[in-house]
Design an enzyme around this catalytic site. Structure first.
Site, PDB file in Angstrom:
ATOM      1  NE  ARG A 127      -2.499   1.146   3.733  1.00  0.00           N
ATOM      2  CZ  ARG A 127      -3.411   1.086   4.703  1.00  0.00           C
ATOM      3  NH1 ARG A 127      -4.695   0.957   4.402  1.00  0.00           N
ATOM      4  NH2 ARG A 127      -3.040   1.086   5.958  1.00  0.00           N
ATOM      5  NE  ARG A 160      -1.344   4.044   7.554  1.00  0.00           N
ATOM      6  CZ  ARG A 160      -2.541   3.584   7.879  1.00  0.00           C
ATOM      7  NH1 ARG A 160      -3.573   3.800   7.082  1.00  0.00           N
ATOM      8  NH2 ARG A 160      -2.734   2.907   8.981  1.00  0.00           N
TER       9      ARG A 160
HETATM   10  P1  ADP Z   1      -5.924   0.787   9.735  1.00  0.00           P
HETATM   11  O1  ADP Z   1      -7.423   0.616   9.684  1.00  0.00           O
HETATM   12  O2  ADP Z   1      -5.282   0.557   8.423  1.00  0.00           O
HETATM   13  O3  ADP Z   1      -5.261   0.063  10.864  1.00  0.00           O
HETATM   14  P2  ADP Z   1      -6.161   3.585  10.648  1.00  0.00           P
HETATM   15  O4  ADP Z   1      -5.652   4.678   9.800  1.00  0.00           O
HETATM   16  O5  ADP Z   1      -7.638   3.455  10.837  1.00  0.00           O
HETATM   17  O6  ADP Z   1      -5.516   2.278  10.043  1.00  0.00           O
HETATM   18  O7  ADP Z   1      -5.499   3.699  12.107  1.00  0.00           O
HETATM   19  C1  ADP Z   1      -4.121   3.839  12.307  1.00  0.00           C
HETATM   20  C2  ADP Z   1      -3.801   3.900  13.807  1.00  0.00           C
HETATM   21  O8  ADP Z   1      -4.465   5.035  14.398  1.00  0.00           O
HETATM   22  C3  ADP Z   1      -4.285   2.714  14.608  1.00  0.00           C
HETATM   23  O9  ADP Z   1      -3.361   1.636  14.571  1.00  0.00           O
HETATM   24  C4  ADP Z   1      -4.430   3.329  16.012  1.00  0.00           C
HETATM   25  O10 ADP Z   1      -3.169   3.486  16.634  1.00  0.00           O
HETATM   26  C5  ADP Z   1      -4.958   4.714  15.704  1.00  0.00           C
HETATM   27  N1  ADP Z   1      -6.439   4.775  15.664  1.00  0.00           N
HETATM   28  C6  ADP Z   1      -7.216   5.084  14.585  1.00  0.00           C
HETATM   29  N2  ADP Z   1      -8.522   5.057  14.888  1.00  0.00           N
HETATM   30  C7  ADP Z   1      -8.598   4.721  16.206  1.00  0.00           C
HETATM   31  C8  ADP Z   1      -9.682   4.501  17.113  1.00  0.00           C
HETATM   32  N3  ADP Z   1     -10.969   4.625  16.740  1.00  0.00           N
HETATM   33  N4  ADP Z   1      -9.367   4.151  18.392  1.00  0.00           N
HETATM   34  C9  ADP Z   1      -8.094   4.026  18.803  1.00  0.00           C
HETATM   35  N5  ADP Z   1      -7.025   4.192  17.991  1.00  0.00           N
HETATM   36  C10 ADP Z   1      -7.262   4.551  16.715  1.00  0.00           C
END
Ligand code: ADP
Length: 219
Positions: A127, A160
């Site tokens: 990605r 990322r």
């Molecule tokens: P993915 O779905 O690909 O894991 P995200 O961009 O949704 O990636 O999230 C990246 C990081 O941001 C997570 O691993 C976490 O550390 C944090 N994060 C994102 N959304 C949340 C949430 N709703 N609660 C807690 N941590 C979050």
């Protein structure tokens, strides 16, 4: 229209969110994007969240709820929004229910993306994301026209920091433990649709679109 996209990292939630947004122009609220943005700008939230995000752990619920409450109060959320990556724990889902009760809002549908572990690894390690417009590419299945550059806006593409193999494994473990119980949480409320996320984008989108028509939120 209020939609939640639920599923492990790499399930294609962001890509589907962009596609829905293109058609119905309601904003995407991606808590991961908001956190990465805060980290990049080095603002207070970013400083607090950085160590969690980089290591693939969940950021504490209290920060997340605050982010979401502030964001949905903005004027562009008036006609609805798409949650990508939120809620991620049963506690976040309960808090959201309480916030919505106060605001007299309802979740219309939760789309759960079911995906095999090998597909997750394949997708995430290949990605790349655009630093300028957020477009998502896959070097194997959906490569940009010009290496390292976004085909839509010309922005620089990056991997990322949490898309390295060790962190991917950690994120999947965290998902299985903390987030997967949300499937039955929303199933019990009768608002969950399962999508086989191993299918290609067109088929996945078709199912979602039909469901939105079926429940009457799209004419
Ligand atoms: P993915 O779905 O690909 O894991 P995200 O961009 O949704 O990636 O999230 C990246 C990081 O941001 C997570 O691993 C976490 O550390 C944090 N994060 C994102 N959304 C949340 C949430 N709703 N609660 C807690 N941590 C979050």
């Amino acid at each position: 229209m209020i939609i939640i996209l639920l599923g492990p990292p790499g399930a294609g939630k962001g890509t589907i969110a962009n596609e829905i947004n293109r058609r119905v122009s309601i904003p995407i609220i991606a808590t991961g994007d908001i956190l990465r943005n805060a980290i990049e700008k080095n603002i207070d939230l970013g400083k607090k969240a950085k160590s969690f995000v980089v290591s693939g752990k969940l950021v504490p619920d209290e920060y997340i709820i605050k982010i979401v409450e502030d964001r949905i109060a903005e004027y562009d959320c008036e006609n609805g929004f798409i949650f990508d990556g939120f809620p991620r724990t049963i506690n976040q889902a309960r808090e959201l229910d309480m916030v919505f009760k106060k605001l007299n809002k309802n979740i219309d549908q939760v789309f759960y993306f079911d995906i095999s572990y090998s597909t997750i690894i394949n997708r995430l390690s290949a990605r790349r994301v655009c630093t300028k417009c957020g477009a998502i590419y896959n070097l194997k299945y959906d490569p940009p026209e010009k290496a390292d550059h976004c085909s839509k806006c010309g922005g620089k593409l990056i991997q990322r920091v949490d898309d390295q193999e060790d962190t991917i494994k950690k994120r999947v473990d965290v998902y299985n433990e903390e987030t997967s119980p949300l499937v039955s949480y929303y199933e019990k409320k009768n608002i969950l649709t399962r999508i086989n996320a191993d299918q290609d984008l067109k088929d996945r989108f078709e199912i979602i679109w039909h469901r939105l028509i079926e429940i009457g939120v799209i004419k």
